[in-house]
Design a protein around this motif. Structure first.
Motif, mmCIF file in Angstrom:
data_model
loop_
_atom_site.group_PDB
_atom_site.id
_atom_site.type_symbol
_atom_site.label_atom_id
_atom_site.label_comp_id
_atom_site.label_asym_id
_atom_site.label_seq_id
_atom_site.Cartn_x
_atom_site.Cartn_y
_atom_site.Cartn_z
ATOM 1 N N LYS A 147 34.146 43.873 16.993
ATOM 2 C CA LYS A 147 35.573 43.095 16.894
ATOM 3 C C LYS A 147 35.654 42.578 15.257
ATOM 4 C CE LYS A 147 36.641 42.589 21.342
ATOM 5 N NZ LYS A 147 36.322 41.328 22.884
ATOM 6 N N PRO A 148 37.076 43.019 15.088
ATOM 7 C CA PRO A 148 36.972 41.954 13.575
ATOM 8 C C PRO A 148 37.564 40.298 13.947
ATOM 9 C CG PRO A 148 39.789 43.211 14.540
ATOM 10 C CD PRO A 148 38.374 43.001 15.613
ATOM 11 N N MET A 149 36.486 39.561 12.873
ATOM 12 C CA MET A 149 36.483 38.203 12.964
ATOM 13 C C MET A 149 36.077 37.906 11.627
ATOM 14 S SD MET A 149 33.315 36.556 14.721
ATOM 15 C CE MET A 149 32.303 34.940 14.868
ATOM 16 N N GLN A 150 36.565 36.498 10.440
ATOM 17 C CA GLN A 150 36.526 36.588 9.404
ATOM 18 C C GLN A 150 35.353 35.415 9.086
ATOM 19 O OE1 GLN A 150 38.307 37.430 6.720
ATOM 20 N NE2 GLN A 150 39.814 38.348 7.639
ATOM 21 N N GLY A 151 34.977 36.005 8.818
ATOM 22 C CA GLY A 151 33.505 34.662 7.837
ATOM 23 C C GLY A 151 31.902 34.904 9.679
ATOM 24 N N GLY A 260 41.101 30.203 10.880
ATOM 25 C CA GLY A 260 42.207 30.974 11.005
ATOM 26 C C GLY A 260 42.304 32.243 11.902
ATOM 27 N N GLN A 261 41.696 32.205 12.796
ATOM 28 C CA GLN A 261 41.372 33.230 13.738
ATOM 29 C C GLN A 261 40.801 33.018 15.608
ATOM 30 O OE1 GLN A 261 38.580 36.660 13.367
ATOM 31 N NE2 GLN A 261 39.873 38.409 13.914
ATOM 32 N N PRO A 262 41.515 33.335 16.475
ATOM 33 C CA PRO A 262 40.961 32.894 18.012
ATOM 34 C C PRO A 262 39.627 33.647 18.375
ATOM 35 C CG PRO A 262 42.736 34.639 17.916
ATOM 36 C CD PRO A 262 43.032 34.878 16.078
ATOM 37 N N ILE A 263 39.114 32.655 18.654
ATOM 38 C CA ILE A 263 37.395 32.910 19.037
ATOM 39 C C ILE A 263 37.625 32.561 20.703
ATOM 40 C CG2 ILE A 263 35.500 32.432 19.857
ATOM 41 C CD1 ILE A 263 35.162 33.175 16.145
ATOM 42 N N TRP A 264 37.875 33.236 21.936
ATOM 43 C CA TRP A 264 37.969 32.616 23.672
ATOM 44 C C TRP A 264 36.692 32.321 24.291
ATOM 45 C CZ3 TRP A 264 42.528 32.117 25.449
ATOM 46 C CH2 TRP A 264 43.717 32.827 24.661
ATOM 47 N N LEU A 265 36.648 30.898 24.867
ATOM 48 C CA LEU A 265 35.094 31.046 25.529
ATOM 49 C C LEU A 265 35.466 30.941 26.939
ATOM 50 C CD1 LEU A 265 34.117 27.654 23.321
ATOM 51 C CD2 LEU A 265 33.409 30.002 23.220
ATOM 52 N N VAL A 266 35.074 31.574 27.625
ATOM 53 C CA VAL A 266 35.196 32.062 28.724
ATOM 54 C C VAL A 266 34.071 30.554 29.673
ATOM 55 C CG1 VAL A 266 35.807 33.287 30.487
ATOM 56 C CG2 VAL A 266 36.596 33.507 28.824
ATOM 57 N N TRP A 370 18.911 27.963 21.213
ATOM 58 C CA TRP A 370 18.766 29.318 20.645
ATOM 59 C C TRP A 370 20.323 29.468 19.610
ATOM 60 C CZ3 TRP A 370 17.390 34.460 20.810
ATOM 61 C CH2 TRP A 370 16.414 34.828 22.423
ATOM 62 N N LEU A 371 19.833 29.631 18.579
ATOM 63 C CA LEU A 371 21.474 29.697 17.262
ATOM 64 C C LEU A 371 21.297 31.184 17.006
ATOM 65 C CD1 LEU A 371 22.445 27.516 15.196
ATOM 66 C CD2 LEU A 371 20.762 28.447 13.417
ATOM 67 N N ILE A 372 22.493 30.934 17.403
ATOM 68 C CA ILE A 372 23.419 32.977 17.210
ATOM 69 C C ILE A 372 24.247 32.381 16.579
ATOM 70 C CG2 ILE A 372 24.090 34.123 18.383
ATOM 71 C CD1 ILE A 372 23.378 33.294 21.008
ATOM 72 N N THR A 373 23.814 33.347 15.295
ATOM 73 C CA THR A 373 24.931 33.289 14.371
ATOM 74 C C THR A 373 25.803 35.230 14.737
ATOM 75 O OG1 THR A 373 22.949 32.710 12.021
ATOM 76 C CG2 THR A 373 24.956 34.058 10.954
ATOM 77 N N LEU A 374 27.348 34.806 15.101
ATOM 78 C CA LEU A 374 27.491 35.994 15.330
ATOM 79 C C LEU A 374 29.107 35.858 14.192
ATOM 80 C CD1 LEU A 374 29.159 37.400 18.194
ATOM 81 C CD2 LEU A 374 31.059 35.258 18.301
ATOM 82 N N THR A 375 29.274 37.803 14.083
ATOM 83 C CA THR A 375 29.592 37.609 13.495
ATOM 84 C C THR A 375 31.014 39.106 13.664
ATOM 85 O OG1 THR A 375 28.293 39.317 12.204
ATOM 86 C CG2 THR A 375 28.157 37.687 11.080
ATOM 87 N N PRO A 381 30.294 45.673 8.376
ATOM 88 C CA PRO A 381 30.953 47.264 8.847
ATOM 89 C C PRO A 381 30.305 48.359 9.529
ATOM 90 C CG PRO A 381 29.820 47.326 6.090
ATOM 91 C CD PRO A 381 29.685 45.885 6.650
ATOM 92 N N THR A 382 28.682 47.299 9.775
ATOM 93 C CA THR A 382 27.574 48.183 11.128
ATOM 94 C C THR A 382 27.041 46.974 11.566
ATOM 95 O OG1 THR A 382 26.201 48.341 9.100
ATOM 96 C CG2 THR A 382 27.541 49.913 9.194
ATOM 97 N N THR A 383 26.447 47.545 12.572
ATOM 98 C CA THR A 383 26.355 46.617 13.669
ATOM 99 C C THR A 383 24.414 46.673 13.172
ATOM 100 O OG1 THR A 383 27.265 47.804 15.667
ATOM 101 C CG2 THR A 383 25.379 46.380 15.995
ATOM 102 N N SER A 384 24.472 45.562 13.344
ATOM 103 C CA SER A 384 23.317 44.598 12.718
ATOM 104 C C SER A 384 22.825 43.533 13.533
ATOM 105 C CB SER A 384 22.604 43.897 11.547
ATOM 106 O OG SER A 384 21.967 43.384 11.215
#
Length: 388
Positions: A147-151, A260-266, A370-375, A381-384
């Motif tokens: 999904k699109p995500m800045q930073g 500047g971009q929304p992220i949902w926490l459920v 855990w330290l998860i770096t979410l991009t 551009p590719t899954t890593s």
């Protein structure tokens, strides 16, 4: 289910007692010649302690009886493990002797050496298990979602703190230092934050420590309640957490603004809450074209969630078994009992927990965050996926 659990505990106590008594009998073998009654005394003492603690626990005459029973079972378990490891050492010695000749020492010296090794192994198991319970490790994971995500968003996960008398203010302060050191943006705590009630939390004024932890993170701390938070003290635990600055998501959701971009926490209640809301109902309130992170204490619904538009789910509950060999059981009965895996449409992380349940020992598992770096697709551009 409850009666099955009780029967299992009783059976395990008897088996552990037998194994511990046999292990002790071997260790004290050199003294049996001088005290013929020793074998009978060993079996009697071990079984009396086991079943006496069991009766005190069932009758509720002993405060924190589950800790006493768990502690005694751990001691017996370590006796059995010590006997097994000592047998392996003796087997190695025997094999070497077959090929090299019995040139090491007399049988009496071998017996003395093995018993000395057994004592060192027993003490070593205790020291290592304490270390694993109180000295956490940081597991790092980079996850790219489609999904699109800045930073990038640096997400810390600390489940199963079980805050209480044995794990309290110093553990919260240590967690704060780790999060500052790792430059985490947000902390997610998916359940079992308290050890059944708020008595120790209030007595030792952990509110101050937890409030400082919340203030140290750019996006703060979000949490859901686990089964231990729901054993009759849900309201007091919820109030204590909110008063400390923790933002609870009890069958609720919230929308963060990240660059500047929304992220949902459920967040979901643990399934101990029978009337909890279905995940699909919660997701109906979310814009699923945007990143969605789910906090769910137990990993029991991972298969169902893997077919839903959940990008990342963080869970705990299993403790990765906490004490070997329970980690094998945990992984056998869960699709993902511990660790990270990409399944279906989402990514799933199940933590062994930052704290511990019952007694402060871990063997075959480790206290961790855990330290998860979410991009997202805008930054990669590719899954890593990388784990270290």
């Amino acid at each position: 289910m409850r009666y099955g659990f009780i029967i299992t505990i009783i059976a395990l106590l008897q088996l552990f007692s037998l194994g511990a008594a046999l292990s002790l009998q071997w260790w004290l073998q050199p003294w049996i010649a001088f005290m013929p009654i020793l074998p009978t005394a060993i079996f009697s003492v071990v079984f009396v302690i086991s079943n006496g603690l069991l009766l005190l626990s069932v009758s509720k005459l002993l405060a924190n009886s589950y800790r006493w029973v768990s502690g005694w079972m751990l001691i017996m378990h370590f006796m059995i493990l010590t006997a097994v490891l000592t047998s392996v050492l003796y087997g190695g010695y025997w094999l070497i002797g077959m090929f090299a000749g019995d040139v090491f020492s007399t049988p009496e010296m071998v017996g003395f050496g093995l018993r000395a090794c057994a004592l060192l192994i027993f003490i070593g198991l205790f020291i290592y298990s304490l270390y694993s319970a109180y000295v956490p490790v940081v597991r790092k994971q980079v996850i790219n979602i489609n999904k699109p995500m800045q930073g990038q968003l640096r997400i810390a996960v600390a489940s199963d703190l079980h805050l209480g008398r044995l794990f309290g203010s110093s553990a919260i302060d240590r967690l704060k230092r780790l999060l500052i050191k790792t430059k985490a943006d947000i902390l997610l705590m998916p359940g079992d934050i308290m050890d059944d009630n708020t008595k120790a939390f209030t007595t030792y004024d952990m509110t101050t420590n937890l409030a400082e932890l919340c203030k140290s993170l750019p996006y703060g701390v979000y949490a859901t309640l686990g089964n231990h938070d729901l054993y009759g003290h849900e309201k007091s635990i919820s109030n204590a957490l909110r008063d400390s600055g923790v933002q609870l998501l009890n069958d609720e959701l919230t929308r963060l603004e990240h660059q500047g971009q929304p992220i949902w926490l459920v967040g979901r209640f643990d399934n101990h809450k029978r009337q909890r809301v279905m995940t699909t109902e919660l997701l109906a309130q979310v814009n699923i074209s945007e990143p969605v992170i789910l906090l769910d204490h137990r990993p029991s619904d991972i298969i169902e969630h893997s077919a839903l538009p959940v990008d990342l789910q963080v869970s705990g509950h299993t403790h990765n078994g906490q004490i070997f060999p329970a980690n094998f059981i945990v992984n056998a009965i869960n699709r993902l009992g511990y660790g990270y895996e990409a399944i279906g449409q989402g990514h799933f992380v199940v933590s062994s927990g930052y704290g511990f349940w019952g007694i402060p020992f871990r063997l075959g598992s480790r206290s961790e965050i855990w330290l998860i770096t979410l991009t997202g697709t805008e930054t990669m551009p590719t899954t890593s996926i990388r784990q270290s």
